[in-house]
Motif scaffolding. Structure first.
Motif, PDB file in Angstrom:
ATOM      1  N   SER A  75      14.779  28.145  57.500  1.00 23.40           N
ATOM      2  CA  SER A  75      16.202  27.838  57.672  1.00 23.40           C
ATOM      3  C   SER A  75      16.889  27.667  56.320  1.00 23.40           C
ATOM      4  O   SER A  75      18.050  28.050  56.141  1.00 23.40           O
ATOM      5  CB  SER A  75      16.398  26.589  58.531  1.00 23.40           C
ATOM      6  OG  SER A  75      15.710  25.479  57.971  1.00 23.40           O
ATOM      7  N   ILE A 103      19.598  25.311  62.723  1.00 29.86           N
ATOM      8  CA  ILE A 103      19.837  26.693  63.140  1.00 29.86           C
ATOM      9  C   ILE A 103      21.343  26.904  63.178  1.00 29.86           C
ATOM     10  O   ILE A 103      22.007  26.638  64.172  1.00 29.86           O
ATOM     11  CB  ILE A 103      19.213  26.985  64.523  1.00 29.86           C
ATOM     12  CG1 ILE A 103      17.741  26.595  64.540  1.00 29.86           C
ATOM     13  CG2 ILE A 103      19.402  28.460  64.887  1.00 29.86           C
ATOM     14  CD1 ILE A 103      17.127  26.570  65.920  1.00 29.86           C
ATOM     15  N   PHE A 109      17.511  31.868  67.143  1.00 24.74           N
ATOM     16  CA  PHE A 109      16.164  31.300  67.099  1.00 24.74           C
ATOM     17  C   PHE A 109      15.271  32.047  68.077  1.00 24.74           C
ATOM     18  O   PHE A 109      15.640  32.252  69.239  1.00 24.74           O
ATOM     19  CB  PHE A 109      16.201  29.812  67.447  1.00 24.74           C
ATOM     20  CG  PHE A 109      14.844  29.172  67.431  1.00 24.74           C
ATOM     21  CD1 PHE A 109      14.162  28.989  66.235  1.00 24.74           C
ATOM     22  CD2 PHE A 109      14.247  28.766  68.610  1.00 24.74           C
ATOM     23  CE1 PHE A 109      12.902  28.404  66.209  1.00 24.74           C
ATOM     24  CE2 PHE A 109      12.986  28.174  68.591  1.00 24.74           C
ATOM     25  CZ  PHE A 109      12.321  27.995  67.392  1.00 24.74           C
TER      26      PHE A 109
END
Length: 129
Positions: A75, A103, A109
């Protein structure tokens, strides 16, 4: 891979994938090649970030695993890349629970384990945004 799905995807483009598991990394390479993409795969974010700098952000997609070695999580890599090249679409993967706050949209995701069909559909979805 279904022919119908392959027809929906762009014909060419460069994809960067960061994954520490060599089997999953090979899966990315093979799947991306079958879909018509060139790819550069890395086992850590620092090497991938160096590559992204060298190619001046010229890629159509980033796929990054959250749990990477070397201190930069997936991330974080996506955030760093988007600071400089905000239009690069991204997919974050993990076999573990990931805090939804890391996210950042429009990143998608993809939870491990995933099937090849799920990977292809996620790539298609991200590239269609």
């Amino acid at each position: 891979m279904s022919v119908r799905l392959a027809e929906q995807l762009p014909a060419t483009g460069h994809v960067i994938a960061i994954e520490d598991d060599p089997v999953v990394r090979m899966l990315f390479e093979e799947t991306l090649a079958e879909l018509g993409f060139s790819s550069a795969t890395f086992d850590n974010a620092a090497a991938a970030l160096s590559h992204l700098e060298i190619i001046k952000g010229e890629c159509i997609l980033i796929i990054a695993d959250q749990g990477l070695p070397g201190g930069i999580r997936g991330s974080e890599f996506i955030r760093l890349a988007k600071e400089r090249w905000p239009l690069i679409p991204s997919i974050l993967t993990s076999g573990y629970v990931v805090d939804e706050q890391v996210i950042r949209p429009p990143t998608i995701f993809l939870r491990k384990p995933f099937t090849l069909n799920q990977l292809e559909m996620t790539i298609n979805s991200v590239l269609q945004q």
